[in-house]
Design an enzyme around this catalytic site. Sequence first.
Site, mmCIF file in Angstrom:
data_model
loop_
_atom_site.group_PDB
_atom_site.id
_atom_site.type_symbol
_atom_site.label_atom_id
_atom_site.label_comp_id
_atom_site.label_asym_id
_atom_site.label_seq_id
_atom_site.Cartn_x
_atom_site.Cartn_y
_atom_site.Cartn_z
ATOM 1 N N HIS A 1 -6.014 7.091 3.473
ATOM 2 C CA HIS A 1 -6.028 5.985 4.446
ATOM 3 C C HIS A 1 -7.442 5.779 5.001
ATOM 4 C CE1 HIS A 1 -1.599 7.191 5.350
ATOM 5 N NE2 HIS A 1 -1.553 6.025 4.724
ATOM 6 N N LYS B 1 11.553 4.424 8.427
ATOM 7 C CA LYS B 1 11.326 5.729 7.810
ATOM 8 C C LYS B 1 11.624 6.770 8.861
ATOM 9 C CE LYS B 1 7.193 4.632 5.049
ATOM 10 N NZ LYS B 1 5.772 4.933 4.855
ATOM 11 N N ARG C 1 -2.176 2.403 -4.671
ATOM 12 C CA ARG C 1 -2.399 3.633 -5.430
ATOM 13 C C ARG C 1 -2.068 3.426 -6.898
ATOM 14 N NH1 ARG C 1 0.688 6.888 -0.953
ATOM 15 N NH2 ARG C 1 1.532 4.812 -0.903
ATOM 16 N N SER D 1 1.284 10.320 2.738
ATOM 17 C CA SER D 1 1.657 11.061 3.950
ATOM 18 C C SER D 1 2.847 11.975 3.665
ATOM 19 C CB SER D 1 2.028 10.095 5.081
ATOM 20 O OG SER D 1 0.932 9.308 5.439
HETATM 21 P P1 ADP Z 1 3.562 1.978 4.988
HETATM 22 O O1 ADP Z 1 4.744 2.636 5.602
HETATM 23 O O2 ADP Z 1 3.255 0.645 5.563
HETATM 24 O O3 ADP Z 1 3.508 1.985 3.485
HETATM 25 P P2 ADP Z 1 1.592 4.073 4.967
HETATM 26 O O4 ADP Z 1 1.032 4.717 6.180
HETATM 27 O O5 ADP Z 1 2.392 4.910 4.050
HETATM 28 O O6 ADP Z 1 2.376 2.845 5.543
HETATM 29 O O7 ADP Z 1 0.431 3.382 4.139
HETATM 30 C C1 ADP Z 1 -0.344 2.339 4.675
HETATM 31 C C2 ADP Z 1 -1.109 1.680 3.543
HETATM 32 O O8 ADP Z 1 -2.035 2.615 3.000
HETATM 33 C C3 ADP Z 1 -0.243 1.213 2.367
HETATM 34 O O9 ADP Z 1 -0.793 0.020 1.847
HETATM 35 C C4 ADP Z 1 -0.383 2.332 1.363
HETATM 36 O O10 ADP Z 1 -0.179 1.874 0.041
HETATM 37 C C5 ADP Z 1 -1.825 2.736 1.605
HETATM 38 N N1 ADP Z 1 -2.097 4.118 1.212
HETATM 39 C C6 ADP Z 1 -1.366 5.217 1.482
HETATM 40 N N2 ADP Z 1 -1.937 6.316 0.944
HETATM 41 C C7 ADP Z 1 -3.069 5.887 0.317
HETATM 42 C C8 ADP Z 1 -4.082 6.528 -0.473
HETATM 43 N N3 ADP Z 1 -4.025 7.826 -0.734
HETATM 44 N N4 ADP Z 1 -5.093 5.784 -0.957
HETATM 45 C C9 ADP Z 1 -5.112 4.443 -0.718
HETATM 46 N N5 ADP Z 1 -4.187 3.773 -0.023
HETATM 47 C C10 ADP Z 1 -3.173 4.476 0.495
#
Ligand code: ADP
Length: 165
Positions: free
Chosen positions: A17, A41, A90, A128
């Site tokens: 992130h 979630k 990803r 996460s």
């Molecule tokens: P959500 O519940 O909205 O998917 P997340 O916190 O899981 O929220 O992710 C927020 C954003 O960051 C999403 O677009 C997700 O695809 C992206 N993301 C999560 N992990 C990574 C990573 N390792 N590298 C790049 N982008 C990521």
Amino acid sequence: MTIAVYPGSFDPITNGHIDVAVRAAHIFETVILAVYDRPLKNLLFPTKKRLELVREAVAGIPNIKVDSYSELTVNYAHKMGATVIVRGMRAATDFEREFQMAHINHLLCPHVEVVCLMASQRYSFLSSSAVKEIAQLGADLSNFVPPHVERALREAYGQRQEGQT
Ligand code: ADP
């Protein structure tokens, strides 16, 4: 001046992130890292804690602001004067969801564009949920999250931290 919102659950924020947020901050004048208050979630951390962890992770990057929100993401973006929503992509597994959300968002608010940044290769496997699973098993997290997030995870899972007796 282009304002971009980077929304997500950030439960918790990971190096993947942070990488996306920093890269977005090189492109847009202001990036608002927006912690969604009510994702569908099961959350480990309450919003206040997720915000605190995000704040510390991007402290010192002047054009990244941190906020939380509970309305529709496009409505929040519009309210903040943002014309861009940033998402991280990803693998192919992210594509379908992001594609669908981008089109729905575009119908709801055509003035806001969704910009997807490809995950850096070294973080393309990171999520996460994987981090929480690894944390639960007590393994080293230093490649995946900043030290303050690792501490919060250890605390959440009731584990001792190095240096503690
Ligand atoms: P959500 O519940 O909205 O998917 P997340 O916190 O899981 O929220 O992710 C927020 C954003 O960051 C999403 O677009 C997700 O695809 C992206 N993301 C999560 N992990 C990574 C990573 N390792 N590298 C790049 N982008 C990521």
